[in-house]
Design a protein around this motif. Structure first.
Motif, mmCIF file in Angstrom:
data_model
loop_
_atom_site.group_PDB
_atom_site.id
_atom_site.type_symbol
_atom_site.label_atom_id
_atom_site.label_comp_id
_atom_site.label_asym_id
_atom_site.label_seq_id
_atom_site.Cartn_x
_atom_site.Cartn_y
_atom_site.Cartn_z
ATOM 1 N N TRP A 119 -104.342 -4.473 16.222
ATOM 2 C CA TRP A 119 -105.736 -4.236 15.840
ATOM 3 C C TRP A 119 -106.182 -5.229 14.769
ATOM 4 N N LEU A 120 -105.333 -5.448 13.778
ATOM 5 C CA LEU A 120 -105.682 -6.358 12.693
ATOM 6 C C LEU A 120 -105.868 -7.785 13.197
ATOM 7 N N LYS A 121 -105.033 -8.173 14.175
ATOM 8 C CA LYS A 121 -105.180 -9.521 14.744
ATOM 9 C C LYS A 121 -106.574 -9.692 15.355
ATOM 10 N N ARG A 122 -106.995 -8.668 16.079
ATOM 11 C CA ARG A 122 -108.305 -8.710 16.730
ATOM 12 C C ARG A 122 -109.421 -8.626 15.699
ATOM 13 N N ASN A 123 -109.277 -7.744 14.740
ATOM 14 C CA ASN A 123 -110.340 -7.506 13.765
ATOM 15 C C ASN A 123 -110.461 -8.651 12.756
ATOM 16 N N ARG A 124 -109.345 -9.348 12.514
ATOM 17 C CA ARG A 124 -109.322 -10.409 11.511
ATOM 18 C C ARG A 124 -110.268 -11.551 11.874
ATOM 19 N N GLN A 125 -110.527 -11.726 13.150
ATOM 20 C CA GLN A 125 -111.368 -12.841 13.598
ATOM 21 C C GLN A 125 -112.769 -12.755 13.003
ATOM 22 N N GLY A 126 -113.305 -11.530 12.935
ATOM 23 C CA GLY A 126 -114.649 -11.406 12.382
ATOM 24 C C GLY A 126 -114.731 -10.463 11.215
ATOM 25 N N LYS A 127 -113.593 -9.853 10.880
ATOM 26 C CA LYS A 127 -113.551 -8.844 9.820
ATOM 27 C C LYS A 127 -114.720 -7.862 9.992
ATOM 28 N N LYS A 128 -114.829 -7.435 11.224
ATOM 29 C CA LYS A 128 -115.987 -6.648 11.610
ATOM 30 C C LYS A 128 -115.949 -5.228 11.061
ATOM 31 N N TYR A 129 -114.743 -4.621 11.097
ATOM 32 C CA TYR A 129 -114.600 -3.214 10.715
ATOM 33 C C TYR A 129 -113.591 -3.040 9.587
ATOM 34 N N ARG A 130 -113.880 -2.039 8.723
ATOM 35 C CA ARG A 130 -112.878 -1.645 7.719
ATOM 36 C C ARG A 130 -111.842 -0.761 8.385
ATOM 37 N N SER A 131 -110.606 -0.840 7.936
ATOM 38 C CA SER A 131 -109.574 0.015 8.529
ATOM 39 C C SER A 131 -108.611 0.497 7.446
ATOM 40 N N ILE A 132 -108.127 1.729 7.632
ATOM 41 C CA ILE A 132 -107.131 2.322 6.729
ATOM 42 C C ILE A 132 -106.060 2.972 7.591
ATOM 43 N N ILE A 133 -104.857 3.105 7.021
ATOM 44 C CA ILE A 133 -103.746 3.641 7.798
ATOM 45 C C ILE A 133 -102.967 4.655 6.968
ATOM 46 N N GLN A 134 -102.566 5.735 7.616
ATOM 47 C CA GLN A 134 -101.757 6.766 6.964
ATOM 48 C C GLN A 134 -100.357 6.217 6.686
ATOM 49 N N SER A 135 -99.844 6.506 5.497
ATOM 50 C CA SER A 135 -98.473 6.101 5.163
ATOM 51 C C SER A 135 -97.606 7.342 5.008
ATOM 52 N N GLN A 136 -96.309 7.165 5.137
ATOM 53 C CA GLN A 136 -95.398 8.300 5.005
ATOM 54 C C GLN A 136 -95.294 8.730 3.546
ATOM 55 N N GLY A 137 -95.231 10.035 3.329
ATOM 56 C CA GLY A 137 -95.055 10.570 1.977
ATOM 57 C C GLY A 137 -96.257 10.391 1.087
ATOM 58 N N MET A 138 -97.458 10.456 1.633
ATOM 59 C CA MET A 138 -98.669 10.302 0.819
ATOM 60 C C MET A 138 -98.782 11.462 -0.178
ATOM 61 N N THR A 139 -99.228 11.147 -1.375
ATOM 62 C CA THR A 139 -99.475 12.188 -2.372
ATOM 63 C C THR A 139 -100.774 12.915 -2.020
#
Length: 772
Positions: free
Chosen positions: A620-640
């Protein structure tokens, strides 16, 4: 409308004497480490020794008149022994203390309880004299020690009059708050201008269930407003029946907050009752380390000397005792906030908390008398979660590894010998199954049980010597694991599978509750009524079966309150099987990108594992990086907790740039999350939610196959599809919401999965999520 006598107060003998006499006089080990299951077994162990004419569990009741108030004192006496010297009232108490440390004066509160029963019996039978006995049972060794006193009736009468006098002022507070509640309920209206579609039907079913002392299993789709639709009618039923209290049980913090909000809305409409929210000990503890010892914690030291004043203060001044309120009064009166909230749970009208306070035999509220349970109704929210939660509650495991490590720490003495005894037992079992990765046992070997019991006895002696030294060390952790293992052993029957696994020369022995339905049914039958409800009790027959439902229980399945046109459902027939994930990850990322291009607003994508999510996210980042069109966030393990709040807080309405969140299916963001309006417009669920193949899942499959039920579906398909439905339910949260759901997996188009689609998904199309 049931008429209740305002100046009448009912209280159990145990609660009465604990209130008056517990200051500094309760065995903390009895209260904190004993369980209802263990206490019952110990009582039965002693009662089996009673003779033919002796009686057990004898219900006793009497009344005291204090001016305009009547106090009804009741309870069940453990034993009435008919001896040559006369009647003996027997009060049985389990203790972790060595019996040689106990004296007749050790715990006056236990004598007070026994004398309360003796007074009532002597009064009813016009006895001038009666014998009172306290029988202590050492929890591990089952050894007994008895003390007996002979009491004249006039002494018992004076004792009870003094006790009642000490309780009366507190009783008047309880009568007052009950009067407030009883007067406010009849005029209470639904806290919204009108009912949503389905709400009135759900509310009516809940009211009928409580009035008739039945059980209800209800599926109420997202958006109906389940919390207020169950709490409101249950509270109305409190005014028209013998229902005195409610437990609102849920697994999620956010749904506990929703229950608090519903009570606040009803309070604005004139309701006056008391509620308390129970928070886990490790979250509410004031100390950096949760060490519940007077020597370490000022809030534990002298707790019983200060808690009565704290309870009077909070009951006079507060109605909704949320976590913040509990903490404020706990600091003011210097009492443990966790124990304080538990004490309040026995008094208030509504308790909001986790499932384990009712269903977990190790955590449940142990001091609630059987008579009190029969006046209590259970509202079990998101009850689909209770199936897996209860499996874990009723299971236990013990590994040889910690005992091998303890051998390195303890040398010489009885504790070292006990540790070596357990290690030797595990070694024997290890050799017996050498070369195997796993094996099934018909029962726990006697040598393991005997060795573990011996270890617990010796470990308790060590832990009592210097408790603060062991609060966070290996001995304490192993002691609790061993104690839990023995407790669960008492439950093992044909609903269990006992198995062992061997890894790197370490053997783990597990008592696995394959089918928790029987144990759940045994719990709920003790309560006046139970309402199990969720947006996703699908398939209905499976969840009713697994939650301990009976043929005569009520069922309710409500349609979605929303128009089907509010959501577009698309199935993308792309393989998400493990072997295909690398190959299809680029295409999947393209499909998801196309969806975001074509559907307005923010999106949330759910994946069956962190690894798969991260794989697709990289594409997804490879595709999105071309135009930085959308913001993205990702869940990480052990989030507070704060990181989780920040993740959800990123989804806002009106942002010019779309936000795309990547999360794990079945995780914290796929249930109980309420992103209304344009905070969320698109959801993609990748995969059919199947858990990885495992020994335990296969044990579940085999067990239900043998019962003539679809074992594979019970073990894998139904729990997996529930995750999918829950994730999809994050999208449409109100009448004004619109959006799109993309289901990615070719198996969604098979008859098995299509049959599990809810009606509102029946208008699906096949494609790639490109429709707006």
């Amino acid at each position: 409308m049931k008429v209740k006598i305002m100046n009448e107060m009912k209280i159990s003998v145990r609660s009465l004497v604990e209130y008056v006499y517990r200051g500094g006089n309760i065995d903390n080990r009895f209260r904190s480490s004993s369980s209802l299951m263990e206490g019952t077994l110990i009582h039965q162990h002693v009662q089996r020794e009673y003779k033919g004419e002796d009686e057990k569990e004898v219900f006793l009741k009497t009344e005291f008149h204090c001016g305009d108030m009547k106090i009804i004192v009741h309870g069940r006496c453990d034993g009435l022994l008919k001896t040559d010297k006369g009647v003996v009232v027997d009060e049985i108490k389990s203790t972790s203390m060595p019996l040689d440390e106990l004296t007749e004066e050790s715990f006056p509160v236990y004598w007070a309880q026994a004398k309360g029963y003796a007074y009532i019996y002597a009064l009813d039978h016009e006895l001038d004299e009666i014998h009172v006995q306290v029988t202590y049972v050492q929890k591990t060794t089952k050894e007994k020690k008895r003390f007996i006193q002979t009491c004249r009736f006039d002494e018992l009468s004076a004792f009870m009059e003094e006790t009642i006098a000490a309780y009366t002022s507190y009783a008047r507070i309880l009568v007052h708050i009950r009067e407030e509640k009883t007067k406010s309920i009849p005029d209470l209206d639904f806290p919204f201008p009108s009912y949503r579609p389905g709400q009135r039907k759900l509310a009516g079913a809940v009211y009928k269930t409580l009035k008739e002392e039945r059980n209800l299993f209800g599926q109420a789709p997202t958006g109906i407003g389940k919390t207020v639709s169950t709490l409101f009618p249950a509270i109305k039923a409190m005014g028209d029946s013998d229902t005195e209290r409610l437990f609102y049980l849920t697994a999620k913090t956010i749904t506990r907050m929703t229950a608090e909000e519903a009570l606040a809305l009803m309070e604005e409409k004139g309701l006056r009752l008391r509620s308390v929210t129970l928070t886990a000990k490790d979250k509410i503890c004031f100390q950096e380390e949760t060490i519940c010892q007077p020597e370490y914690c000022e809030f534990a030291d002298g707790y019983y000397d200060r808690v009565n004043e704290a309870m009077v203060d909070i009951l006079r001044n507060e109605t909704r005792m949320t976590r913040n309120v509990i903490e404020a009064y706990a600091r003011k009166h210097r009492v443990c906030p966790f124990e304080f909230s538990l004490d309040l749970a026995y008094i208030v009208d509504v308790v909001i908390g986790d499932y384990n306070y009712i269903f977990d035999p190790r955590v449940s509220l142990k001091r609630m008398a059987q008579e009190d349970r029969k006046e209590t109704a259970l509202l079990v929210d998101e009850s689909h979660n209770l199936v897996e939660r209860s499996r874990e509650m009723y299971s236990a495991e013990l590994s040889g590894g910690p005992f091998y490590d303890l051998q390195e720490l303890y040398h010489g003495g009885e504790l070292a010998e006990a540790i070596e005894y357990v290690s030797a037992a595990f070694d024997y079992l290890l050799k017996e199954h050498k070369g195997k990765e796993s094996f099934i046992l018909e029962e726990v070997p006697g040598m393991i049980e005997e060795a573990v019991e011996h270890f617990i006895t010796k470990a308790e002696l060590e832990l009592r010597e210097e408790p603060e030294r062991h609060e966070n060390d290996l001995l304490l952790e192993t002691y609790f694991a061993a104690q839990n293992f023995l407790k669960v052993m008492q439950l093992v029957d044909d609903h269990y599978v006992i198995y062992g696994t061997i890894e790197k020369n370490d053997l783990l022995l597990r008592l696995f509750c394959v089918d928790p339905s029987y144990l759940l049914r045994e719990v709920t039958k003790n309560y006046r009524a139970s309402v199990f409800f969720s947006a996703t009790l699908s398939p209905f027959a499976y969840y009713k079966d697994m939650l301990g439902g009976k043929k005569e229980d009520y069922i309710l399945q409500l349609a979605s309150p929303y128009d089907y046109e509010q959501v577009d459902i698309t199935v993308q027939p792309l393989s998400t099987r493990y072997k295909d994930r690398e190959r299809t990850s680029v295409q999947l990322a393209e499909n998801l990108y196309t969806m975001v291009d074509n559907v307005k607003g923010n999106h949330l994508f759910f994946f069956p594992s962190y690894h798969y999510m991260e794989l697709v996210y990289a594409e997804w980042l490879k595709r999105n990086r071309q135009g930085k069109k959308y913001r993205s966030i990702i869940q990480s393990q052990g989030m507070t907790e704060q990181e989780r709040d920040d993740f959800l807080g990123s989804f806002q309405e009106g942002d010019k740039q779309k936000l795309v969140g990547f999360a794990v299916l079945g995780g914290v963001f796929s249930e109980g999350v309420d992103l209304r309006g344009d905070r969320l417009n698109g959801v993609a669920v990748v995969g059919i939610g199947l858990s990885p193949t495992s020994m335990e899942r296969n044990l579940i499959k085999d067990y239900f196959n043998e019962k003539g039920k679809p074992g594979y579906d019970y073990a894998y398909v139904y729990p997996g599809m529930n995750k999918v439905l829950q994730a999809g339910g994050r999208l449409i949260r109100s009448e004004k919401d619109h959006g799109a759901i993309l289901l990615v997996d070719d198996r969604f188009l098979t008859n098995k999965y299509l049959s599990l689609f809810p009606p509102e998904w029946s208008h699906y199309q096949v494609g790639n999520g490109s429709k707006t």
